[in-house]
Design a protein around this motif. Structure first.
Motif, PDB file in Angstrom:
ATOM      1  N   UNK A  64      -6.983 -40.344  41.803  1.00  0.00           N
ATOM      2  CA  UNK A  64      -6.723 -39.036  42.105  1.00  0.00           C
ATOM      3  C   UNK A  64      -6.462 -37.917  40.919  1.00  0.00           C
ATOM      4  N   UNK A  65      -7.431 -37.014  41.318  1.00  0.00           N
ATOM      5  CA  UNK A  65      -7.098 -36.073  40.155  1.00  0.00           C
ATOM      6  C   UNK A  65      -6.920 -34.501  40.657  1.00  0.00           C
ATOM      7  N   UNK A  66      -6.029 -33.922  40.235  1.00  0.00           N
ATOM      8  CA  UNK A  66      -5.889 -32.418  40.650  1.00  0.00           C
ATOM      9  C   UNK A  66      -6.000 -31.633  39.271  1.00  0.00           C
ATOM     10  N   UNK A  67      -6.917 -30.886  39.209  1.00  0.00           N
ATOM     11  CA  UNK A  67      -6.915 -30.033  37.841  1.00  0.00           C
ATOM     12  C   UNK A  67      -7.018 -28.702  38.008  1.00  0.00           C
ATOM     13  N   UNK A  68      -5.905 -27.823  37.470  1.00  0.00           N
ATOM     14  CA  UNK A  68      -5.619 -26.354  37.509  1.00  0.00           C
ATOM     15  C   UNK A  68      -6.500 -25.928  36.581  1.00  0.00           C
ATOM     16  N   UNK A  69      -6.876 -24.513  36.937  1.00  0.00           N
ATOM     17  CA  UNK A  69      -7.623 -23.437  35.896  1.00  0.00           C
ATOM     18  C   UNK A  69      -7.019 -22.308  36.435  1.00  0.00           C
ATOM     19  N   UNK A  70      -7.333 -21.198  35.365  1.00  0.00           N
ATOM     20  CA  UNK A  70      -7.149 -19.910  35.848  1.00  0.00           C
ATOM     21  C   UNK A  70      -5.866 -19.044  35.250  1.00  0.00           C
ATOM     22  N   UNK A  71      -4.993 -19.927  34.651  1.00  0.00           N
ATOM     23  CA  UNK A  71      -3.862 -19.486  33.977  1.00  0.00           C
ATOM     24  C   UNK A  71      -4.194 -18.508  33.001  1.00  0.00           C
ATOM     25  N   UNK A  72      -3.164 -17.651  32.512  1.00  0.00           N
ATOM     26  CA  UNK A  72      -3.289 -16.831  31.213  1.00  0.00           C
ATOM     27  C   UNK A  72      -2.193 -15.968  31.110  1.00  0.00           C
ATOM     28  N   UNK A  73      -2.637 -14.822  30.410  1.00  0.00           N
ATOM     29  CA  UNK A  73      -1.756 -13.697  30.233  1.00  0.00           C
ATOM     30  C   UNK A  73      -2.020 -12.475  30.856  1.00  0.00           C
ATOM     31  N   UNK A  74      -1.075 -11.912  31.557  1.00  0.00           N
ATOM     32  CA  UNK A  74      -1.616 -10.752  32.538  1.00  0.00           C
ATOM     33  C   UNK A  74      -0.065  -9.693  32.274  1.00  0.00           C
ATOM     34  N   UNK A  75      -0.396  -8.428  32.329  1.00  0.00           N
ATOM     35  CA  UNK A  75       0.363  -7.521  32.445  1.00  0.00           C
ATOM     36  C   UNK A  75       1.200  -7.502  33.815  1.00  0.00           C
ATOM     37  N   UNK A  76       2.518  -7.009  33.783  1.00  0.00           N
ATOM     38  CA  UNK A  76       3.130  -6.683  34.961  1.00  0.00           C
ATOM     39  C   UNK A  76       2.228  -6.132  35.912  1.00  0.00           C
ATOM     40  N   UNK A  77       2.400  -6.257  37.278  1.00  0.00           N
ATOM     41  CA  UNK A  77       1.720  -5.440  38.087  1.00  0.00           C
ATOM     42  C   UNK A  77       0.265  -5.710  38.146  1.00  0.00           C
ATOM     43  N   UNK A  78      -0.340  -6.611  37.341  1.00  0.00           N
ATOM     44  CA  UNK A  78      -1.718  -7.217  37.739  1.00  0.00           C
ATOM     45  C   UNK A  78      -1.779  -8.463  38.510  1.00  0.00           C
ATOM     46  N   UNK A  79      -3.194  -8.973  38.440  1.00  0.00           N
ATOM     47  CA  UNK A  79      -3.228  -9.879  39.172  1.00  0.00           C
ATOM     48  C   UNK A  79      -3.649 -11.150  38.654  1.00  0.00           C
ATOM     49  N   UNK A  80      -3.778 -12.216  39.257  1.00  0.00           N
ATOM     50  CA  UNK A  80      -4.055 -13.642  38.612  1.00  0.00           C
ATOM     51  C   UNK A  80      -4.702 -14.563  39.596  1.00  0.00           C
ATOM     52  N   UNK A  81      -5.626 -15.178  39.425  1.00  0.00           N
ATOM     53  CA  UNK A  81      -5.995 -16.355  40.543  1.00  0.00           C
ATOM     54  C   UNK A  81      -6.093 -17.654  39.931  1.00  0.00           C
ATOM     55  N   UNK A  82      -5.338 -18.586  40.570  1.00  0.00           N
ATOM     56  CA  UNK A  82      -5.305 -20.105  40.002  1.00  0.00           C
ATOM     57  C   UNK A  82      -6.203 -20.881  40.982  1.00  0.00           C
ATOM     58  N   UNK A  83      -7.036 -21.875  40.426  1.00  0.00           N
ATOM     59  CA  UNK A  83      -7.525 -22.807  41.315  1.00  0.00           C
ATOM     60  C   UNK A  83      -7.292 -24.084  40.846  1.00  0.00           C
ATOM     61  N   UNK A  84      -7.594 -25.004  41.884  1.00  0.00           N
ATOM     62  CA  UNK A  84      -7.147 -26.407  41.825  1.00  0.00           C
ATOM     63  C   UNK A  84      -8.126 -27.282  42.216  1.00  0.00           C
ATOM     64  N   UNK A  85      -9.065 -28.148  41.629  1.00  0.00           N
ATOM     65  CA  UNK A  85     -10.084 -28.925  42.020  1.00  0.00           C
ATOM     66  C   UNK A  85      -9.400 -30.345  42.049  1.00  0.00           C
ATOM     67  N   UNK A  86      -9.661 -30.860  43.488  1.00  0.00           N
ATOM     68  CA  UNK A  86      -8.897 -32.091  43.842  1.00  0.00           C
ATOM     69  C   UNK A  86     -10.173 -33.149  43.774  1.00  0.00           C
TER      70      UNK A  86
END
Length: 123
Positions: free
Chosen positions: A2-24
């Motif tokens: 079993x593997x769960x691999x996250x991606x999409x993190x990072x630095x963002x300013x307050x009020x901004x948006x970010x999308x995280x993904x996880x591949x299973x």
């Protein structure tokens, strides 16, 4: 394996948006979800989704700003985060479990975990 691999993190300013993904990979699950852990704080449940029906669950503090979704064809779960605040800064973990949606959303317990991805929200 079993593997769960996250991606999409990072630095963002307050009020901004970010999308995280996880591949299973390695097996199928009934429920997938997201947790987060900020420095010096306990791990916190964020959201969960049932794999088959797409039912969603959010802890109250995340409702309205975070959206969890899944792509069954890609075996991926996403966490769309908007109106981000500095207090959303944390390591975000993908998690999965084969138990029922009701069990997971009641107990906030999942058996399988990813390695985490850092989200930093600057003020």
């Amino acid at each position: 394996q079993v593997q769960l691999v996250e991606s999409g993190g990072g630095l963002v300013r307050a009020g901004g948006s970010l999308s995280l993904s996880c591949a299973a990979s390695g097996r199928t699950f009934n429920v997938m979800g997201w947790f987060r852990q900020a420095p010096g704080k306990e791990r916190e449940f964020v959201a969960a989704i049932s794999w088959t029906g797409g039912r969603t669950y959010y802890v109250d503090a995340m409702k309205g700003r975070f959206t969890i979704s899944r792509d069954k064809a890609k075996n991926t779960v996403r966490l769309q985060m908007s109106s981000l605040k500095p207090e959303d800064t944390a390591v975000y973990y993908c998690a999965a479990d084969s138990r029922t949606f009701e069990y997971v959303t009641t107990t906030h317990q999942l058996n399988y975990w990813g390695q985490g991805t850092q989200v930093t929200v600057s003020s």
